[in-house]
Design a protein around this motif. Structure first.
Motif, PDB file in Angstrom:
ATOM      1  N   VAL A 176      27.572  -8.291  57.184  1.00 41.13           N
ATOM      2  CA  VAL A 176      27.686  -6.857  56.901  1.00 41.13           C
ATOM      3  C   VAL A 176      29.096  -6.351  57.168  1.00 41.13           C
ATOM      4  O   VAL A 176      29.661  -6.579  58.239  1.00 41.13           O
ATOM      5  CB  VAL A 176      26.683  -6.068  57.775  1.00 41.13           C
ATOM      6  CG1 VAL A 176      26.774  -4.582  57.496  1.00 41.13           C
ATOM      7  CG2 VAL A 176      25.265  -6.574  57.539  1.00 41.13           C
ATOM      8  N   ALA A 177      29.648  -5.645  56.195  1.00 39.66           N
ATOM      9  CA  ALA A 177      30.924  -4.957  56.433  1.00 39.66           C
ATOM     10  C   ALA A 177      30.677  -3.799  57.385  1.00 39.66           C
ATOM     11  O   ALA A 177      29.716  -3.052  57.230  1.00 39.66           O
ATOM     12  CB  ALA A 177      31.504  -4.456  55.114  1.00 39.66           C
ATOM     13  N   MET A 178      31.549  -3.655  58.364  1.00 40.58           N
ATOM     14  CA  MET A 178      31.360  -2.664  59.413  1.00 40.58           C
ATOM     15  C   MET A 178      32.491  -1.653  59.435  1.00 40.58           C
ATOM     16  O   MET A 178      33.606  -1.915  58.957  1.00 40.58           O
ATOM     17  CB  MET A 178      31.289  -3.358  60.778  1.00 40.58           C
ATOM     18  CG  MET A 178      30.068  -4.237  60.969  1.00 40.58           C
ATOM     19  SD  MET A 178      28.535  -3.284  60.986  1.00 40.58           S
ATOM     20  CE  MET A 178      28.769  -2.262  62.438  1.00 40.58           C
ATOM     21  N   GLY A 179      32.215  -0.495  60.026  1.00 44.48           N
ATOM     22  CA  GLY A 179      33.232   0.540  60.121  1.00 44.48           C
ATOM     23  C   GLY A 179      33.170   1.276  61.439  1.00 44.48           C
ATOM     24  O   GLY A 179      32.129   1.306  62.094  1.00 44.48           O
ATOM     25  N   TRP A 180      34.296   1.825  61.810  1.00 42.60           N
ATOM     26  CA  TRP A 180      34.370   2.767  62.926  1.00 42.60           C
ATOM     27  C   TRP A 180      34.586   4.166  62.343  1.00 42.60           C
ATOM     28  O   TRP A 180      35.424   4.350  61.449  1.00 42.60           O
ATOM     29  CB  TRP A 180      35.528   2.425  63.867  1.00 42.60           C
ATOM     30  CG  TRP A 180      35.194   1.357  64.859  1.00 42.60           C
ATOM     31  CD1 TRP A 180      35.489   0.021  64.785  1.00 42.60           C
ATOM     32  CD2 TRP A 180      34.490   1.542  66.098  1.00 42.60           C
ATOM     33  NE1 TRP A 180      35.017  -0.636  65.895  1.00 42.60           N
ATOM     34  CE2 TRP A 180      34.401   0.278  66.717  1.00 42.60           C
ATOM     35  CE3 TRP A 180      33.931   2.636  66.745  1.00 42.60           C
ATOM     36  CZ2 TRP A 180      33.772   0.089  67.950  1.00 42.60           C
ATOM     37  CZ3 TRP A 180      33.309   2.453  67.973  1.00 42.60           C
ATOM     38  CH2 TRP A 180      33.234   1.191  68.557  1.00 42.60           C
ATOM     39  N   ASN A 188      29.094   1.716  62.528  1.00 39.36           N
ATOM     40  CA  ASN A 188      27.997   1.630  61.574  1.00 39.36           C
ATOM     41  C   ASN A 188      28.457   0.692  60.473  1.00 39.36           C
ATOM     42  O   ASN A 188      29.579   0.173  60.508  1.00 39.36           O
ATOM     43  CB  ASN A 188      27.679   3.024  61.013  1.00 39.36           C
ATOM     44  CG  ASN A 188      26.238   3.164  60.553  1.00 39.36           C
ATOM     45  OD1 ASN A 188      25.742   2.327  59.817  1.00 39.36           O
ATOM     46  ND2 ASN A 188      25.572   4.208  60.997  1.00 39.36           N
ATOM     47  N   THR A 189      27.641   0.463  59.484  1.00 39.85           N
ATOM     48  CA  THR A 189      28.110  -0.285  58.329  1.00 39.85           C
ATOM     49  C   THR A 189      29.208   0.531  57.635  1.00 39.85           C
ATOM     50  O   THR A 189      29.343   1.737  57.889  1.00 39.85           O
ATOM     51  CB  THR A 189      26.975  -0.552  57.344  1.00 39.85           C
ATOM     52  OG1 THR A 189      26.516   0.693  56.813  1.00 39.85           O
ATOM     53  CG2 THR A 189      25.813  -1.262  58.022  1.00 39.85           C
ATOM     54  N   ASP A 190      29.960  -0.082  56.777  1.00 42.42           N
ATOM     55  CA  ASP A 190      31.061   0.643  56.129  1.00 42.42           C
ATOM     56  C   ASP A 190      30.557   1.718  55.178  1.00 42.42           C
ATOM     57  O   ASP A 190      31.329   2.579  54.760  1.00 42.42           O
ATOM     58  CB  ASP A 190      32.022  -0.314  55.415  1.00 42.42           C
ATOM     59  CG  ASP A 190      31.411  -0.962  54.188  1.00 42.42           C
ATOM     60  OD1 ASP A 190      32.174  -1.306  53.267  1.00 42.42           O
ATOM     61  OD2 ASP A 190      30.172  -1.126  54.163  1.00 42.42           O
TER      62      ASP A 190
END
Length: 116
Positions: A32-36, A98-100
């Motif tokens: 999974v691509a993740m993001g802040w 969370n996910t991107d």
């Protein structure tokens, strides 16, 4: 329900650094691509950094943090990190991961306050 736990926030002076951590209880996290994300007082939540799945072969940053923040991941620990350097008062806010494309439920976030 995905459990997301962010940590590492705090009070720091302008120019200082913090390292945020996020641990996710989710199978196949590595895919999974993740993001802040950051939510400043009185503003909408915004994506500030993201990283690709598997080996994290790509990263993207908001213009406001480019060159100062670094996102990374450690799939063995289901973790994603945000190294924040040269912090500015405008970086103040609650930080979430969370996910991107933010498809999971949100965690509690971690507060970052940049002030002298």
């Amino acid at each position: 329900q995905v459990q997301i736990v962010e940590s590492g926030g705090g009070l720091v002076q302008p120019g200082g650094s913090l390292r945020l951590s996020c641990v996710v209880s989710r199978s196949f996290f590595s895919l999974v691509a993740m993001g802040w994300y950051r939510q400043a007082p009185g503003k909408q939540r915004e994506l500030v950094a993201s990283i690709g799945g598997i080996s994290g072969g790509w990263t993207n940053y908001a213009d406001s943090v480019k060159g100062r923040f670094t996102i990374s991941r450690e799939n063995a620990r289901n973790a994603v990190y945000l190294q924040m350097d040269s912090l500015k008062p405008e970086d103040t806010g609650v930080y979430y991961c969370n996910t991107d494309n933010s498809i999971w439920n949100w965690g509690q976030g971690t507060q970052v306050t940049v002030a002298s």
